[in-house]
Design an enzyme around this catalytic site. Structure first.
Site, short mmCIF file in Angstrom:
data_model
loop_
_atom_site.label_atom_id
_atom_site.label_comp_id
_atom_site.label_asym_id
_atom_site.label_seq_id
_atom_site.Cartn_x
_atom_site.Cartn_y
_atom_site.Cartn_z
N GLY A 112 0.82 -1.20 0.00
CA GLY A 112 0.00 0.00 0.00
C GLY A 112 0.85 1.25 0.00
N GLY A 189 -5.89 -9.11 -7.47
CA GLY A 189 -4.48 -8.89 -7.76
C GLY A 189 -3.65 -10.02 -7.18
N ILE A 191 -2.48 -10.56 -4.13
CA ILE A 191 -2.98 -11.08 -2.86
C ILE A 191 -4.28 -11.85 -3.08
CG2 ILE A 191 -3.93 -10.43 -0.61
CD1 ILE A 191 -1.91 -8.09 -0.62
N ARG A 271 -6.58 -2.14 3.75
CA ARG A 271 -6.34 -1.01 4.65
C ARG A 271 -7.61 -0.76 5.45
NH1 ARG A 271 -1.76 -1.79 4.03
NH2 ARG A 271 -0.08 -0.39 3.34
N ASP A 295 -7.44 -7.60 9.72
CA ASP A 295 -6.02 -7.47 10.03
C ASP A 295 -5.60 -6.01 10.00
OD1 ASP A 295 -3.40 -8.47 10.59
OD2 ASP A 295 -2.85 -8.09 8.51
N GLU A 300 -4.59 2.53 13.81
CA GLU A 300 -3.77 1.40 14.24
C GLU A 300 -2.70 1.92 15.20
OE1 GLU A 300 -2.22 -0.56 10.80
OE2 GLU A 300 -4.16 -1.34 10.19
N HIS A 319 -2.46 -6.17 12.33
CA HIS A 319 -1.80 -5.85 11.07
C HIS A 319 -0.50 -6.66 10.92
CE1 HIS A 319 -1.27 -2.52 7.81
NE2 HIS A 319 -0.90 -3.72 7.36
N ILE A 320 -0.66 -7.98 10.83
CA ILE A 320 0.49 -8.88 10.74
C ILE A 320 0.55 -9.59 9.39
CG2 ILE A 320 0.65 -9.23 13.23
CD1 ILE A 320 -0.76 -11.96 12.78
N GLY A 321 -0.15 -9.06 8.38
CA GLY A 321 -0.24 -9.74 7.09
C GLY A 321 1.09 -10.17 6.51
N SER A 322 2.07 -9.28 6.50
CA SER A 322 3.37 -9.60 5.90
C SER A 322 4.42 -9.97 6.94
CB SER A 322 3.88 -8.41 5.08
OG SER A 322 4.14 -7.29 5.93
#
Length: 354
Positions: A112, A189, A191, A271, A295, A300, A319-322
């Site tokens: 993002g 996309g 993801i 987001r 997430d 945040e 927010h632990i996606g990556s």
């Protein structure tokens, strides 16, 4: 003639390393600023091979990022040719003003880029790169986790475990199946495609997706292109995997929530502002939809006394996606290689169109 040829070849052989050293010396004169003290070492090594790297000693997240790191970055950025932005905090006009006219690139270490002040970058002729694709597998795994967590009522069940008061019974705290469901992906996309691939083994009945146009990859994935209204009406699970833009902000709102099935589960790995959280709270509280898995939130971190946390049908992650060792390293290296390309006259690997 032979002697002259040999001498000429020898001179070329000697000259080539000299040219390489000269080029390396030229790039070493370029200064690159890394915005946080936790940027991956793998990415730093790439940068340090080519440039003079300056790095803040502070974490550029949360309160430390808003105060100590901000002040430090303002001191360090003058004269820098590139900025490696490892943070979700906004890139301010003040920071860009301090940099000076030689700033050529902002390389954000994220997929993002809504925090990157696109108008200012465009006006100044500064390029922008991001780190998509390398994080798709890890984020997709979190999306699957949120689907399972929301569908199988993890929030309520974990609360039982913590209280030591398990609800025993054949019909207690029953959840929903992924098997036989329709999964809608808003934004097919990298993801979104990775989510479909990972859910294929869950015996999903149907995959649908919406977006600006049909995706050529969708056919192999068995995903059907539909309008957003059709997706909202058909889907048991709705996964948000789009960037935050003026168009997508609050795309999940009172109206779109009203178009969903009563058993629908909304999952957001994009987001926080893709969702109007006030409308989501009402829909979950009134059981207009079944559940949600997030997430990402706004803000945040979400304050611990936020009313969303009073809902049993909401499953939230920080927010632990990556957030895997491999993925964060890959993101750092990709951001660094974008800087190398930008400052040595090569095309960006993952440019953002401004």
């Amino acid at each position: 003639m032979i002697i002259q040829y040999v001498v000429a070849v020898a001179l070329v052989a000697v000259a080539l390393p000299a040219r390489s050293v000269a080029n390396n010396t030229m790039t070493k004169n370029l200064k690159v600023l890394v915005s946080s003290n936790d940027f991956p070492a793998s990415g730093l090594r790439v940068l340090e091979e080519h440039f003079t790297v300056v790095q803040t000693k502070y974490l550029n997240f949360g309160e430390e990022g808003r105060t100590l790191a901000k002040d430090d970055l303002l001191k360090l950025i003058p004269g820098c040719s590139a900025l490696v932005w490892s943070s979700n905090l906004p890139i301010t006009k003040e920071l860009l003003d301090k940099a000076g006219p030689q700033l050529k690139l902002v390389a954000t270490v994220s997929a993002g880029y809504n925090h990157c002040n696109l108008d200012e970058l465009r006006a100044r002729g500064i390029k922008l790169s991001n780190t998509p694709n390398v994080l798709a597998p890890a984020v997709a795994e979190i999306a699957v986790g949120l689907i399972l967590g929301a569908a199988r009522r993890f929030t309520e069940n974990l609360d039982q475990v913590r209280r030591g008061e398990w609800e025993i019974g054949f019909d207690k705290v029953l959840g929903q199946d992924v098997r036989g469901s329709t999964v809608g992906i808003i934004g097919l996309g990298g993801i979104g495609q990775a989510v479909v691939k990972r859910l294929a083994g869950f015996e999903v009945e149907k995959f649908v997706y919406s977006g600006h146009r049909e995706k050529p990859e969708a056919k192999a994935l068995g995903a059907e292109f539909v309008t957003q209204d059709q997706l909202l009406a058909q889907s048991d699970f709705i996964v948000l995997a789009v960037p935050l833009t003026n168009e997508t902000k609050h795309m999940i709102n009172k109206d779109t929530l009203g178009k969903m099935k009563s058993n629908a589960i909304v999952v957001n790995v994009g987001r926080g502002d893709l969702i109007d959280q006030e409308a989501l709270y009402d829909a979950l509280k009134n059981k207009q939809i079944y559940a949600a898995g997030l997430d990402v939130t706004t803000p945040e971190p979400l304050p611990k006394d936020h009313k969303l946390f009073t809902l049993p049908n909401l499953f939230v992650l920080p927010h632990i996606g990556s957030a895997t060792v491999r993925t964060r390293s890959d993101m750092g290296v990709l951001a660094a290689n974008n800087v190398v390309n930008a400052l040595t006259g090569k095309p960006l690997i993952t440019p953002v169109k401004l």
